[in-house]
Scaffold this motif. Sequence first.
Motif, PDB file in Angstrom:
ATOM      1  N   LYS A  53       0.815  -1.219   0.000  1.00  0.00           N
ATOM      2  CA  LYS A  53       0.000   0.000   0.000  1.00  0.00           C
ATOM      3  C   LYS A  53       0.842   1.261   0.000  1.00  0.00           C
ATOM      4  O   LYS A  53       0.439   2.278  -0.575  1.00  0.00           O
ATOM      5  CB  LYS A  53      -0.929   0.010   1.220  1.00  0.00           C
ATOM      6  CG  LYS A  53      -2.106  -0.946   1.046  1.00  0.00           C
ATOM      7  CD  LYS A  53      -2.957  -1.074   2.295  1.00  0.00           C
ATOM      8  CE  LYS A  53      -3.969  -2.191   2.124  1.00  0.00           C
ATOM      9  NZ  LYS A  53      -4.293  -2.928   3.318  1.00  0.00           N
ATOM     10  N   ARG A  81     -16.796  -1.374   3.353  1.00  0.00           N
ATOM     11  CA  ARG A  81     -16.010  -2.277   2.503  1.00  0.00           C
ATOM     12  C   ARG A  81     -15.511  -3.436   3.347  1.00  0.00           C
ATOM     13  O   ARG A  81     -14.946  -3.223   4.426  1.00  0.00           O
ATOM     14  CB  ARG A  81     -14.819  -1.524   1.919  1.00  0.00           C
ATOM     15  CG  ARG A  81     -14.270  -2.110   0.635  1.00  0.00           C
ATOM     16  CD  ARG A  81     -12.902  -1.556   0.313  1.00  0.00           C
ATOM     17  NE  ARG A  81     -11.906  -2.141   1.172  1.00  0.00           N
ATOM     18  CZ  ARG A  81     -11.002  -1.440   1.871  1.00  0.00           C
ATOM     19  NH1 ARG A  81     -10.968  -0.128   1.819  1.00  0.00           N
ATOM     20  NH2 ARG A  81     -10.134  -2.063   2.637  1.00  0.00           N
ATOM     21  N   ASP A 115     -13.126  -6.695   3.760  1.00  0.00           N
ATOM     22  CA  ASP A 115     -11.922  -7.368   3.260  1.00  0.00           C
ATOM     23  C   ASP A 115     -12.021  -8.852   3.578  1.00  0.00           C
ATOM     24  O   ASP A 115     -12.269  -9.233   4.732  1.00  0.00           O
ATOM     25  CB  ASP A 115     -10.669  -6.765   3.911  1.00  0.00           C
ATOM     26  CG  ASP A 115     -10.415  -5.336   3.453  1.00  0.00           C
ATOM     27  OD1 ASP A 115     -11.027  -4.920   2.449  1.00  0.00           O
ATOM     28  OD2 ASP A 115      -9.607  -4.637   4.097  1.00  0.00           O
ATOM     29  N   GLU A 155     -11.832  -8.164   7.992  1.00  0.00           N
ATOM     30  CA  GLU A 155     -12.220  -6.936   8.706  1.00  0.00           C
ATOM     31  C   GLU A 155     -13.174  -6.150   7.831  1.00  0.00           C
ATOM     32  O   GLU A 155     -13.350  -6.436   6.646  1.00  0.00           O
ATOM     33  CB  GLU A 155     -10.980  -6.085   9.012  1.00  0.00           C
ATOM     34  CG  GLU A 155     -10.200  -5.723   7.768  1.00  0.00           C
ATOM     35  CD  GLU A 155      -9.781  -4.272   7.733  1.00  0.00           C
ATOM     36  OE1 GLU A 155     -10.003  -3.533   8.700  1.00  0.00           O
ATOM     37  OE2 GLU A 155      -9.263  -3.849   6.682  1.00  0.00           O
ATOM     38  N   ASN A 215     -14.492  -2.061   6.851  1.00  0.00           N
ATOM     39  CA  ASN A 215     -14.110  -0.639   6.878  1.00  0.00           C
ATOM     40  C   ASN A 215     -15.355   0.208   6.667  1.00  0.00           C
ATOM     41  O   ASN A 215     -15.779   0.426   5.522  1.00  0.00           O
ATOM     42  CB  ASN A 215     -13.084  -0.365   5.767  1.00  0.00           C
ATOM     43  CG  ASN A 215     -11.829  -1.201   5.936  1.00  0.00           C
ATOM     44  OD1 ASN A 215     -10.957  -0.870   6.720  1.00  0.00           O
ATOM     45  ND2 ASN A 215     -11.748  -2.320   5.226  1.00  0.00           N
TER      46      ASN A 215
HETATM   47 MG   LIG Z   1      -7.974  -4.268   5.288  1.00  0.00          MG
END
Ligand SMILES: [Mg+2]
Length: 365
Positions: free
Chosen positions: A258, A303, A305, A318, A320
């Motif tokens: 990232k 969102r 994951d 997880e 978000n």
């Molecule tokens: Mg994540």
Amino acid sequence: MRELRIGFAYNEKPSEDAEPPSGQPLPVDRLPASNGAVPASLSPALHDRFAEWDEPATIAAIEAALRRRGTVIRMEADTDFPAKLREQLPDIVFNIAEGLNGPNREAHVPAICEYYGVPYTASDPLTLALALDKRRAKEIFRARGVCTPAYVLVGDGAGPDLPASFPLPAVVKPLYEGSSMGISERAYCTTPEQVAARVAEVVGEYDEPALVEEFLPGREFTVAILGNGQTARVLPIVEIRFDALPAGALPLYGYEAKWIWDTADQPLQIFDCPAPLEPPLAHALESAALAAYHALGCRDWGRVDMRLDARGVPHVLEINPLPGILPDPRQNSCFPKAARAAGIDYDELICTVLDSALARYGMRP
Ligand SMILES: [Mg+2]
Ligand SMILES: Nc1ncnc2c1ncn2[C@@H]1O[C@H](COP(=O)(O)OP(=O)(O)OP(=O)(O)O)[C@@H](O)[C@H]1O
């Protein structure tokens, strides 16, 4: 009809010449980013502390989109936010503020909105705090029958160390961070000794416990969701393509992927959307993502994951509830990418989130 007055709550990433908040040294895996989303010269301390805050370009793009629906009043979520909110009393707050202090930091703006009786977009304080605490979120997923990898909390001074039976390899994460802070390749541990060493680093660097999670070796996806209740809908699924990482890299969409290997000049071609999926797997991913979204009580957008285990079963890593949304299509940003694949452009995405919140409050756009 009177124009809608939209308060816009955000945290803006400090500029490159801002003073660092503390002079504490930072570990190697928290070095400054070269990603276009963060100024390369931002000091390490600032980069890490403000990694989740938004760039001026993102804030301007959201403001421009919101102007389609009414007058926008910028309300940076700084220490004066409560006073600004009380003075302005907008009809609704569009909230993307990640907050500053402590494990409940994402809950602060919505809590203040509730205090003053001002409607706001996205999830409530309870959901935001639960989602940031990866262990609490996983407890709820489990209680609601949503698959999530085996885990144990270590380093909180209360629980046991790693049980001998814990499946390895494991991923060691700080309990309540995001944006892959603390999840570099060092997070991937194959022995109990490596786990113990990494837990000690996490506790030392972040001053918070570590979540030790069973490593899932399968494909990885992220699922963007818009809306509420029965009408919540899943956008085209994004797959994380590990073959886009440099040769020899571990299959992790973590800190290096990232913040180091993905640059403005050369973005990693790491997202595949819509992901190539057989219908049964697509369906399993969508239902697990929606179940996780509803289990935590997410609202308007979020969102999820996800990753497959060795047998191909989707697990939720997880969720978000304040997803990242970079406006430039050349930059890697999952939610806008999924929206584009569904034919929803950036402005429409932002307005859809606002409209979803307005509908919840019985206020029509
Ligand atoms: Mg994540
Ligand atoms: N149990 C696991 N098994 C395999 N890979 C994992 C596991 N947990 C995390 N990872 C890898 O690490 C990445 C980051 O983990 P996670 O999503 O939990 O952290 P985060 O910092 O909250 O992420 P975000 O940037 O989405 O906020 C995942 O996308 C995945 O590639």
